[in-house]
Write a protein that holds these residues in place. Structure first.
Motif, mmCIF file in Angstrom:
data_model
loop_
_atom_site.group_PDB
_atom_site.id
_atom_site.type_symbol
_atom_site.label_atom_id
_atom_site.label_comp_id
_atom_site.label_asym_id
_atom_site.label_seq_id
_atom_site.Cartn_x
_atom_site.Cartn_y
_atom_site.Cartn_z
ATOM 1 N N VAL A 1 0.822 -1.198 0.000
ATOM 2 C CA VAL A 1 0.000 0.000 0.000
ATOM 3 C C VAL A 1 0.863 1.257 0.000
ATOM 4 C CG1 VAL A 1 -1.787 1.272 1.264
ATOM 5 C CG2 VAL A 1 -1.875 -1.225 1.146
ATOM 6 N N GLY A 2 2.014 1.171 0.643
ATOM 7 C CA GLY A 2 2.890 2.340 0.708
ATOM 8 C C GLY A 2 3.759 2.562 -0.517
ATOM 9 N N VAL A 3 3.708 1.637 -1.481
ATOM 10 C CA VAL A 3 4.517 1.792 -2.700
ATOM 11 C C VAL A 3 3.897 2.873 -3.584
ATOM 12 C CG1 VAL A 3 5.392 0.628 -4.750
ATOM 13 C CG2 VAL A 3 5.309 -0.590 -2.565
ATOM 14 N N ASP A 4 4.727 3.805 -4.057
ATOM 15 C CA ASP A 4 4.238 4.926 -4.879
ATOM 16 C C ASP A 4 4.195 4.514 -6.336
ATOM 17 O OD1 ASP A 4 3.334 7.334 -5.696
ATOM 18 O OD2 ASP A 4 5.255 8.402 -5.410
ATOM 19 N N ASP A 5 3.209 3.664 -6.625
ATOM 20 C CA ASP A 5 3.022 3.174 -7.991
ATOM 21 C C ASP A 5 1.520 3.131 -8.263
ATOM 22 O OD1 ASP A 5 2.640 1.465 -10.290
ATOM 23 O OD2 ASP A 5 4.695 0.786 -10.027
ATOM 24 N N PRO A 6 1.044 3.763 -9.325
ATOM 25 C CA PRO A 6 -0.404 3.789 -9.589
ATOM 26 C C PRO A 6 -1.014 2.401 -9.750
ATOM 27 C CG PRO A 6 0.729 5.407 -10.921
ATOM 28 C CD PRO A 6 1.799 4.585 -10.296
ATOM 29 N N LYS B 1 -1.190 0.786 -6.294
ATOM 30 C CA LYS B 1 -2.242 1.407 -5.492
ATOM 31 C C LYS B 1 -3.632 1.005 -5.964
ATOM 32 C CE LYS B 1 0.305 5.481 -3.948
ATOM 33 N NZ LYS B 1 0.342 6.965 -3.934
ATOM 34 N N ASN B 2 -3.740 0.677 -7.245
ATOM 35 C CA ASN B 2 -5.037 0.265 -7.780
ATOM 36 C C ASN B 2 -5.390 -1.152 -7.346
ATOM 37 O OD1 ASN B 2 -7.423 0.267 -9.236
ATOM 38 N ND2 ASN B 2 -6.423 -0.367 -11.124
ATOM 39 N N PHE B 3 -4.390 -2.051 -7.344
ATOM 40 C CA PHE B 3 -4.672 -3.451 -7.046
ATOM 41 C C PHE B 3 -4.459 -3.816 -5.580
ATOM 42 C CE2 PHE B 3 -3.941 -3.726 -11.639
ATOM 43 C CZ PHE B 3 -4.996 -4.529 -12.031
ATOM 44 N N ALA B 4 -3.712 -2.997 -4.823
ATOM 45 C CA ALA B 4 -3.420 -3.342 -3.429
ATOM 46 C C ALA B 4 -4.678 -3.469 -2.575
ATOM 47 C CB ALA B 4 -2.458 -2.319 -2.827
#
Length: 496
Positions: free
Chosen positions: A289-294, A297-300
């Motif tokens: 969740v903390g990864v800065d990747d769109p 963030k969409n699939f997490a």
């Protein structure tokens, strides 16, 4: 070892088996003998009384015959030696003939008694009087002088005799002995016949039933121990067929239970390991969740929800696998605070558009186990959240979960309502049944089964309530525990 155990079981079964005469057949034999003896005793009293009357009548008839002959010799008096012989032949001490209003002493022994102990009129003797006289003679007779009189045939002539009752009592004792011996023979003969008849008709089938029950209880999984009934229409044959059917059904049930127990143990082990694996996956997904990747963030969030469902599934399976839930540790609690904890635990996301409404008075209290009641309400609310956020569902204008409660007397009623799609027809048919009453695809139905078990442990009820609009509504009713008089007095003292 197996052979030794079978021998031990056989020895134990033989030890528990009653002997032939100590079992039911022996009891029936003794009961038959006792009943026949009682019947013989009841028959004995009239019989011995009748025998006594016949004996006295025979003596009286013999004396009457001699009296008629002697009376025909008038005015010649019978010589003394002939009187003595006549009295010895009739077994009397004196013979008196009463005729035409006069009495004549026909024969008399030289030893005439001064008094008479008993007098008996044989003209008309009632049954109870005859029985009483017979018992009196048997018990107290043997040395008494008795006077016996009665009519000669149907004439007005009466004959009286004086005699000792020694011979009468001796004859009655011999008769009683013979009756007793005959009664014993009849009892034994009849008892043996009844014994063998009952043993063949009744006792032997009962023993077959008993042996089948004993062997089946020792090893219910062996098909050879199922009773083989007889082809008959009597009660024992019907009982045998029912026993065979019951044993067959019980054997199938035991086999299913054994398979289910083995399967449950395997599932519990698999779920335990899977729960540990999913816990690790949940920790790693939390970091995503903390990864800065769109894309991440969409699939997490979807991954987190999937893992949460898997963890919840394993938790429910392990919880339902327990033999019994613990007894409720009930105490007074505020329902508003408990439902507030449920709402916080659900962690409903704002973007889901779900409104959580609590219609509960802040001071409403009920008597329940807080942990168990939390599990029930949380399970119902979680099911409502899953129904409102189901994939492919078009949200209505209002996505709402409502938890309301009110008290009526000593019962608290709790309503859990949602505006979701409602309970499917298949789930309604198998409601509260584990693995069959699932309301959504992939569900287990364990949550509702556990909830029902917990509410029933509180002495309450849980039911699905029909509602005019779309959605699902459950009603829970929990009564307060009855308060004993001692507890009421202690509570009153504390409050005062």
């Amino acid at each position: 070892m197996h052979i030794q155990s079978e021998e031990a079981e056989s020895t134990a079964a033989q030890g528990c088996r009653p002997s032939r005469f100590a079992g039911l057949s022996g009891k029936l034999l003794w009961l038959t003998v006792i009943c026949i003896m009682l019947a013989e005793v009841l028959f004995f009293f009239p019989s011995v009384a009748n025998m006594r009357l016949r004996w006295l009548n025979d003596k009286l008839n013999a004396a009457a015959a001699a009296a008629i002959v002697i009376d025909g010799l008038q005015p010649v008096e019978l010589p003394r030696y002939l009187q003595k012989e006549t009295l010895e032949a009739t077994g009397t001490k004196a013979i008196v003939l009463r005729k035409d209003g006069t009495a004549r002493l026909l024969a008399m022994s030289g030893e005439m008694p001064n008094s008479v102990d008993q007098q008996y009129d044989l003209s008309d003797v009632p049954l109870m009087t005859a029985i009483g006289d017979a018992l009196d003679t048997l018990v107290f007779g043997g040395h008494r002088i008795i006077r016996v009189y009665g009519p000669v045939q149907d004439s007005a002539t009466t004959v009286e005799i004086l005699m000792k009752d020694e011979r009468l009592r001796r004859s009655m004792l011999i008769y009683s002995r013979n009756v007793f011996l005959i009664s014993v023979m009849i009892c034994l003969f009849t008892g043996i016949l009844i014994f063998f008849a009952l043993n063949s008709i009744l006792i032997r089938p009962i023993r077959r039933l008993t042996r089948s029950i004993q062997s089946f209880s020792g090893d219910p999984e062996d098909p050879r121990h199922i009773f083989v009934p007889d082809e008959g229409h009597d009660e024992l044959s019907v009982a045998g067929r029912h026993l065979a059917a019951m044993q067959g059904q019980l054997q199938k049930t035991l086999k299913q239970q054994k398979n289910l127990a083995a399967l449950g143990l395997a599932v519990s082990k698999i779920n335990h390991d899977m729960r540990n694996i999913l816990a690790s996956a949940q920790l790693m997904s939390d970091r995503l969740v903390g990864v800065d990747d769109p894309v991440v963030k969409n699939f997490a969030p979807k991954l987190l929800r999937t893992i949460d469902r898997a963890v919840g599934y394993t938790t429910e399976v392990l919880s339902y696998g327990k033999a019994n839930e613990s007894e409720p540790r009930r105490k007074r609690l505020k329902l508003h605070d408990l439902v507030h904890e449920v709402r916080d635990m659900l962690a409903i996301e704002p973007q889901s558009g779900i409104e959580f409404v609590m219609d509960i008075a802040p001071d409403l209290e009920l008597d329940a186990d807080s942990e168990q009641l939390f599990r029930v309400i949380h399970n119902l609310c979680r099911n409502a959240v899953q129904a409102l956020t189901a994939p492919g569902r078009t949200p209505p204008e209002e996505n709402r979960i409502t938890v309301a409660a009110h008290r009526t007397g000593s019962v608290v009623s709790i309503i859990v309502d949602d505006t979701g799609p409602g309970m499917p027809a298949k789930a309604r048919q198998n409601l509260f049944e584990a693995f069959r009453g699932a309301a959504r695809s992939g569900g287990t139905g364990l949550g509702l089964a556990i909830a029902r078990e917990l509410i029933l442990a509180h002495g309450g009820t849980i039911a699905l309530v029909e509602k005019p609009s779309a959605g699902t509504r459950f009603r829970i009713e929990i009564p307060d525990r009855p308060v004993s008089l001692d507890d009421y007095r202690i509570r009153s003292v504390r409050e005062n």
